[in-house]
Design a protein around this motif. Sequence first.
Motif, PDB file in Angstrom:
ATOM      1  N   GLY A 200      -4.189  -3.790  11.011  1.00  0.00           N
ATOM      2  CA  GLY A 200      -3.175  -2.757  10.879  1.00  0.00           C
ATOM      3  C   GLY A 200      -1.759  -3.297  10.896  1.00  0.00           C
ATOM      4  N   GLU A 201      -1.569  -4.457  11.541  1.00  0.00           N
ATOM      5  CA  GLU A 201      -0.239  -5.037  11.628  1.00  0.00           C
ATOM      6  C   GLU A 201       0.143  -5.778  10.356  1.00  0.00           C
ATOM      7  N   GLN A 202      -0.826  -6.040   9.482  1.00  0.00           N
ATOM      8  CA  GLN A 202      -0.566  -6.812   8.281  1.00  0.00           C
ATOM      9  C   GLN A 202      -0.159  -5.950   7.093  1.00  0.00           C
ATOM     10  N   VAL A 203      -0.246  -4.624   7.241  1.00  0.00           N
ATOM     11  CA  VAL A 203       0.014  -3.739   6.106  1.00  0.00           C
ATOM     12  C   VAL A 203       1.489  -3.815   5.708  1.00  0.00           C
ATOM     13  N   ARG A 204       1.722  -4.011   4.408  1.00  0.00           N
ATOM     14  CA  ARG A 204       3.071  -4.023   3.864  1.00  0.00           C
ATOM     15  C   ARG A 204       3.176  -2.932   2.800  1.00  0.00           C
ATOM     16  N   THR A 205       4.401  -2.571   2.474  1.00  0.00           N
ATOM     17  CA  THR A 205       4.629  -1.482   1.533  1.00  0.00           C
ATOM     18  C   THR A 205       5.534  -1.942   0.409  1.00  0.00           C
ATOM     19  N   SER A 206       5.120  -1.646  -0.812  1.00  0.00           N
ATOM     20  CA  SER A 206       5.952  -1.884  -1.992  1.00  0.00           C
ATOM     21  C   SER A 206       6.384  -0.526  -2.538  1.00  0.00           C
ATOM     22  N   GLN A 270      -4.405  -0.445   0.063  1.00  0.00           N
ATOM     23  CA  GLN A 270      -4.889   0.460   1.088  1.00  0.00           C
ATOM     24  C   GLN A 270      -4.610   1.923   0.750  1.00  0.00           C
ATOM     25  N   ARG A 271      -3.459   2.172   0.126  1.00  0.00           N
ATOM     26  CA  ARG A 271      -3.049   3.554  -0.109  1.00  0.00           C
ATOM     27  C   ARG A 271      -1.947   3.591  -1.147  1.00  0.00           C
ATOM     28  N   THR A 272      -2.000   4.579  -2.047  1.00  0.00           N
ATOM     29  CA  THR A 272      -0.906   4.806  -2.998  1.00  0.00           C
ATOM     30  C   THR A 272      -0.514   6.276  -2.913  1.00  0.00           C
ATOM     31  N   ARG A 273       0.782   6.563  -2.920  1.00  0.00           N
ATOM     32  CA  ARG A 273       1.209   7.951  -2.701  1.00  0.00           C
ATOM     33  C   ARG A 273       2.606   8.179  -3.250  1.00  0.00           C
ATOM     34  N   GLU A 293       4.947   4.786  -3.203  1.00  0.00           N
ATOM     35  CA  GLU A 293       4.701   3.713  -2.251  1.00  0.00           C
ATOM     36  C   GLU A 293       3.275   3.197  -2.404  1.00  0.00           C
ATOM     37  N   VAL A 294       3.126   1.894  -2.308  1.00  0.00           N
ATOM     38  CA  VAL A 294       1.812   1.256  -2.319  1.00  0.00           C
ATOM     39  C   VAL A 294       1.677   0.437  -1.043  1.00  0.00           C
TER      40      VAL A 294
END
Length: 347
Positions: A200-206, A270-273, A293-294
């Motif tokens: 969970g700490e590795q998640v980044r957002t583009s 993990q997620r796109t929104r 956001e990705v």
Amino acid sequence: MALILLAKGKSLLTLLKFGKFGGALVSMAASIGAYALIYPWGFAIGLVLLLFIHEVGHVLAAKRKGMPVSAPLFIPFMGALINMKRHPADAQTEAYIAFGGPLLGTVGALAVYGAAYYTGSPLLYSLAYVGFFLNLINLLPIHPLDGGRISTAVTRWLWLVGVVGGLAVIIYLKSVLFFIIWAMFAYDLYKKFVRRAKPGEQVRTSISSFLLPVEVLSQQPGFLLPAPDHRRELSFQTFSTLDRVQHVELRWDSLEFRGELELPEQGLIQRTRVAGLQHLHEEDGLHLKLYCEVDYIPFENNLYYEVPQAVRWRYGVGYFLLAAFLVVCMYSVHQVDGFLALADHRR
């Protein structure tokens, strides 16, 4: 000084979009004005130009490797940076780009030193000394300084030297800024090699934005225009090109929307929104501006640090020779400056 520590701060770059180099010119002028509050105008201009030459070295090296980068951005009292639009594919490329800054920066400082020797100008001697010093400090094996990035292609054991020796240098300089850089570097090493980061700490957002015309769709019966506070998950597909750039294709079927963005590094999606949107009335009709956001987890490439032994030796020898050369140059300027001061005293 290549403070690539701030390279992720894309919001800083978007504030200064006045053409490709407009932001660089505005930030250069702002930095010159800020330094001129403390130093003479000549020194302020010379310092910013030396920083510019250093950053141009990174830009040229990146271009030679086919890596897209932004124009330099200057931040008063912190230095300058370039924004890399995607991460290097391997440690050799990262080190090559890192070398560009101190190499060209050293050439720039040598040119100033030559001009100082020819004219006898104390101002130019001071600028030459500062130029050599800034490029030497950047060679500290502390990520994300240039030396820390060069170390990835030489040996990562240099990072340990940076943790110990870097702290000693920072205490000597009494620099709060370099202490912050050192502390972030030490904590990052702790997470990587001592306490493995949890998923969970590795998640980044583009983040990216898209302008979508909806004038025709809005006239269809039953069409509902999403409100500005609308949020939703998006469908996606992802693929990588032969040059290892990962693309994410986003879809919103009811709006007939297709958008594509590049991730700055390889990752597991993990997620796109849609994180926000705006209604814009343009000359050609109604548009929606979508902020997408990705979320992704960086893909750990075990081959990233595999560098041919000959390249390791070449980069290692070049790294230490450049550092030694800068030390000699600083000593030379110091000796000349002492001689000039003695000559003035005797007069």
